[in-house]
Motif scaffolding. Structure first.
Motif, PDB file in Angstrom:
ATOM      1  N   GLN A 109      -6.605  -6.661   0.285  1.00  0.00           N
ATOM      2  CA  GLN A 109      -5.263  -6.941  -0.220  1.00  0.00           C
ATOM      3  C   GLN A 109      -4.983  -6.179  -1.518  1.00  0.00           C
ATOM      4  OE1 GLN A 109      -2.582  -8.717   1.159  1.00  0.00           O
ATOM      5  NE2 GLN A 109      -3.887  -8.479   2.965  1.00  0.00           N
ATOM      6  N   GLN A 110      -5.999  -6.011  -2.344  1.00  0.00           N
ATOM      7  CA  GLN A 110      -5.808  -5.212  -3.560  1.00  0.00           C
ATOM      8  C   GLN A 110      -5.499  -3.758  -3.206  1.00  0.00           C
ATOM      9  OE1 GLN A 110      -8.684  -5.848  -6.898  1.00  0.00           O
ATOM     10  NE2 GLN A 110      -9.559  -7.417  -5.561  1.00  0.00           N
ATOM     11  N   LEU A 111      -6.235  -3.220  -2.246  1.00  0.00           N
ATOM     12  CA  LEU A 111      -5.997  -1.850  -1.820  1.00  0.00           C
ATOM     13  C   LEU A 111      -4.625  -1.714  -1.167  1.00  0.00           C
ATOM     14  CD1 LEU A 111      -9.546  -1.076  -0.392  1.00  0.00           C
ATOM     15  CD2 LEU A 111      -8.518  -0.055  -2.433  1.00  0.00           C
ATOM     16  N   THR A 132       2.606   0.267  -3.230  1.00  0.00           N
ATOM     17  CA  THR A 132       3.258   0.732  -4.460  1.00  0.00           C
ATOM     18  C   THR A 132       3.358   2.250  -4.469  1.00  0.00           C
ATOM     19  OG1 THR A 132       2.502  -1.180  -5.726  1.00  0.00           O
ATOM     20  CG2 THR A 132       3.102   0.782  -6.973  1.00  0.00           C
ATOM     21  N   ALA A 133       2.276   2.923  -4.084  1.00  0.00           N
ATOM     22  CA  ALA A 133       2.269   4.388  -4.070  1.00  0.00           C
ATOM     23  C   ALA A 133       3.246   4.932  -3.026  1.00  0.00           C
ATOM     24  CB  ALA A 133       0.859   4.899  -3.789  1.00  0.00           C
ATOM     25  N   LEU A 134       3.244   4.344  -1.840  1.00  0.00           N
ATOM     26  CA  LEU A 134       4.114   4.827  -0.767  1.00  0.00           C
ATOM     27  C   LEU A 134       5.590   4.604  -1.087  1.00  0.00           C
ATOM     28  CD1 LEU A 134       2.054   3.534   2.292  1.00  0.00           C
ATOM     29  CD2 LEU A 134       2.561   5.937   1.807  1.00  0.00           C
ATOM     30  N   GLU A 135       5.897   3.504  -1.757  1.00  0.00           N
ATOM     31  CA  GLU A 135       7.297   3.184  -2.043  1.00  0.00           C
ATOM     32  C   GLU A 135       7.795   3.804  -3.340  1.00  0.00           C
ATOM     33  OE1 GLU A 135       7.576  -1.071  -1.862  1.00  0.00           O
ATOM     34  OE2 GLU A 135       7.543  -1.104   0.341  1.00  0.00           O
ATOM     35  N   SER A 136       6.910   4.463  -4.083  1.00  0.00           N
ATOM     36  CA  SER A 136       7.293   4.990  -5.399  1.00  0.00           C
ATOM     37  C   SER A 136       8.363   6.076  -5.316  1.00  0.00           C
ATOM     38  CB  SER A 136       6.056   5.540  -6.125  1.00  0.00           C
ATOM     39  OG  SER A 136       5.504   6.638  -5.419  1.00  0.00           O
ATOM     40  N   LEU A 157      -6.603   7.776  -1.118  1.00  0.00           N
ATOM     41  CA  LEU A 157      -7.225   6.459  -1.137  1.00  0.00           C
ATOM     42  C   LEU A 157      -6.857   5.636   0.091  1.00  0.00           C
ATOM     43  CD1 LEU A 157      -6.882   5.411  -4.883  1.00  0.00           C
ATOM     44  CD2 LEU A 157      -8.924   6.227  -3.689  1.00  0.00           C
ATOM     45  N   CYS A 158      -7.755   4.758   0.480  1.00  0.00           N
ATOM     46  CA  CYS A 158      -7.621   3.906   1.663  1.00  0.00           C
ATOM     47  C   CYS A 158      -6.579   2.816   1.434  1.00  0.00           C
ATOM     48  CB  CYS A 158      -8.977   3.277   1.972  1.00  0.00           C
ATOM     49  SG  CYS A 158      -9.017   2.289   3.491  1.00  0.00           S
ATOM     50  N   CYS A 159      -5.912   2.421   2.532  1.00  0.00           N
ATOM     51  CA  CYS A 159      -4.931   1.337   2.451  1.00  0.00           C
ATOM     52  C   CYS A 159      -5.586  -0.035   2.535  1.00  0.00           C
ATOM     53  CB  CYS A 159      -3.893   1.479   3.558  1.00  0.00           C
ATOM     54  SG  CYS A 159      -4.542   1.165   5.225  1.00  0.00           S
ATOM     55  N   ASN A 209      -1.886  -1.629  -3.846  1.00  0.00           N
ATOM     56  CA  ASN A 209      -1.860  -0.321  -4.508  1.00  0.00           C
ATOM     57  C   ASN A 209      -1.227   0.737  -3.607  1.00  0.00           C
ATOM     58  OD1 ASN A 209      -3.183  -1.495  -6.656  1.00  0.00           O
ATOM     59  ND2 ASN A 209      -5.200  -0.703  -6.112  1.00  0.00           N
ATOM     60  N   LYS A 210      -1.579   0.685  -2.311  1.00  0.00           N
ATOM     61  CA  LYS A 210      -1.064   1.686  -1.375  1.00  0.00           C
ATOM     62  C   LYS A 210       0.435   1.540  -1.172  1.00  0.00           C
ATOM     63  CE  LYS A 210      -2.933   4.430   0.384  1.00  0.00           C
ATOM     64  NZ  LYS A 210      -3.060   5.872   0.056  1.00  0.00           N
TER      65      LYS A 210
END
Length: 409
Positions: free
Chosen positions: A359-361, A367-371, A342-344, A364-365
């Motif tokens: 900003q929503q994307l 959160t995914a990268l830092e998970s 998915l796009c950042c 989400n990005k």
């Protein structure tokens, strides 16, 4: 998909290309699952399939309204749908055609036209953009937090090696990257120098043309394309092996030069050659894997990284797993990144023109990268780098800078 294009378009180059693309679509809907805007909005008109229907109606002669323009504007052109599509629909090329035609049929308001004009001319002028960025850095402490976090800190370039090898390649300097992160191309030059390749700058080649192209200023974009070809051509004739591109968004555009100028008798052959020579820096480094392994021998293991693969890299250029493999070989541990396709939300000027969705994307990005609790985030495109850095507390760097640091240890 059955088509019946209107007389005003069907026999034109645009019409013939659009018709061929439309006929490949089988309405399967696989693209919906990977479309970022459909995922956020849940409106099929904000999905590739829905936008294809809107463009088909326009091409068949239906009235075009602002609604069509809104839905096409919301498209990130991330091309995740192309990766998913089982029928090989070239959605990115179709939406470029659709946007250009809608721009002619649905005039924008004065403020919107002015905003898009300023974006094209400010971002594409290294002088103007560099001056504005310098002002932002100087007064960063006085800016509102929401703006201050989008102003990147100065990244020193460091030394570039002298041209000393028989093997020579060109580099696209870019328009905003030299002001934001001159360190990226300098690091590339150092890495390639260690691999026996000299990197040559061609100052006359600047913007790749993508910003103008995606803002529907196609003629302006083709001006940049021709200027770059003219700048590179003497070095190509002199034996330059490749045109190295360190921003995958630019790489996707340069890969299209041959297609964009296919009907230009003066440039068609040259443009096709330039597109064939254009390589993402990861392709160049991967081709020298054996030499790189010797340079990395004995280097200590390094930090945990999360790698954000830009849409332009994985969907536009179809390069997947290459950067990740290089970083692992260099001693880094890569954390898992959920929904990595998915796009950042950066997408060129999208973060400015569609801030809410962007900003929503971004949230989400990040959160995914830092998970996976990485110590650092790596990526391969200056737009993604700047955008993600504005939303994360972790350092965000181009992967070639990280590799350069490891080689210098």
């Amino acid at each position: 998909m059955q088509t019946n294009l209107a007389d005003w378009i069907k026999d034109s180059p645009q019409g013939l290309e659009a018709d061929a693309i439309l006929r490949k679509c089988v309405h399967c809907g696989f693209c919906l699952a990977t479309c970022p805007t459909y995922g956020l909005l849940g409106d099929e008109l904000d999905s590739p399939r829905g936008r294809i229907y809107l463009m088909k109606q326009m091409l068949e002669g239906a009235a075009v309204t602002e609604t069509t323009q809104i839905h096409l504007d919301r498209c990130l052109t991330c091309r995740a749908c192309e990766t998913t599509c089982p029928s090989g629909v070239q959605y990115g090329r179709l939406v470029d055609i659709g946007r250009e035609l809608v721009e002619e049929k649905v005039p924008r308001g004065l403020f919107t036209r002015a905003k898009r004009w300023v974006l094209r001319h400010a971002l594409l002028s290294p002088t103007l953009f560099g001056a504005a960025l310098g002002m932002g850095r100087a007064f960063r402490g006085l800016l509102p937090e929401s703006i201050a976090r989008t102003v990147p800190a100065l990244r020193e370039a460091g030394e570039r090696p002298a041209v000393r090898h028989a093997r020579r390649m060109l580099v696209l300097e870019g328009c905003v990257q030299p002001a934001i992160a001159p360190s990226i191309n300098a690091a590339t030059a150092r890495v390639l120098d260690r691999l026996g390749i000299s990197l040559l700058a061609t100052p006359a080649a600047a913007c790749c043309g993508a910003v103008s192209h995606h803002l529907n200023a196609q003629d302006e974009a083709l001006g940049y394309v021709r200027a770059n070809i003219d700048a590179w051509w003497p070095q190509v004739e002199a034996g330059a092996e490749a045109i190295v591109i360190t921003a995958s968004g630019c790489g996707t555009m340069v890969a299209e030069y041959g297609h964009l100028l296919r009907n230009d008798p003066a440039y068609a052959t040259k443009a096709a050659r330039i597109s064939a020579l254009a390589k993402d820096v990861s392709e160049i480094v991967a081709a020298e894997r054996a030499a790189l392994a010797k340079l990395l021998a004995g280097k200590p293991a390094q930090a945990k990284l999360a790698f954000h693969s830009p849409c332009s890299l994985q969907h536009g250029l179809r390069i997947t797993g290459v950067v990740e493999s290089i970083l692992r070989d260099a001693g880094f541990t890569l954390t898992a990144v959920p929904d990595g396709h998915l796009c950042c939300g950066s997408a060129g000027t999208y973060s400015i023109l569609q801030p809410e969705l962007s900003q929503q994307l971004l949230a989400n990005k990040v959160t995914a990268l830092e998970s996976g609790a990485p110590e650092m985030i790596a990526t391969a495109n200056i737009g993604c780098l700047s955008h993600i850095a504005s939303g994360s507390q972790r350092p965000v760097r181009h992967w070639i800078e990280i590799l350069d640091d490891q080689l210098r240890r």
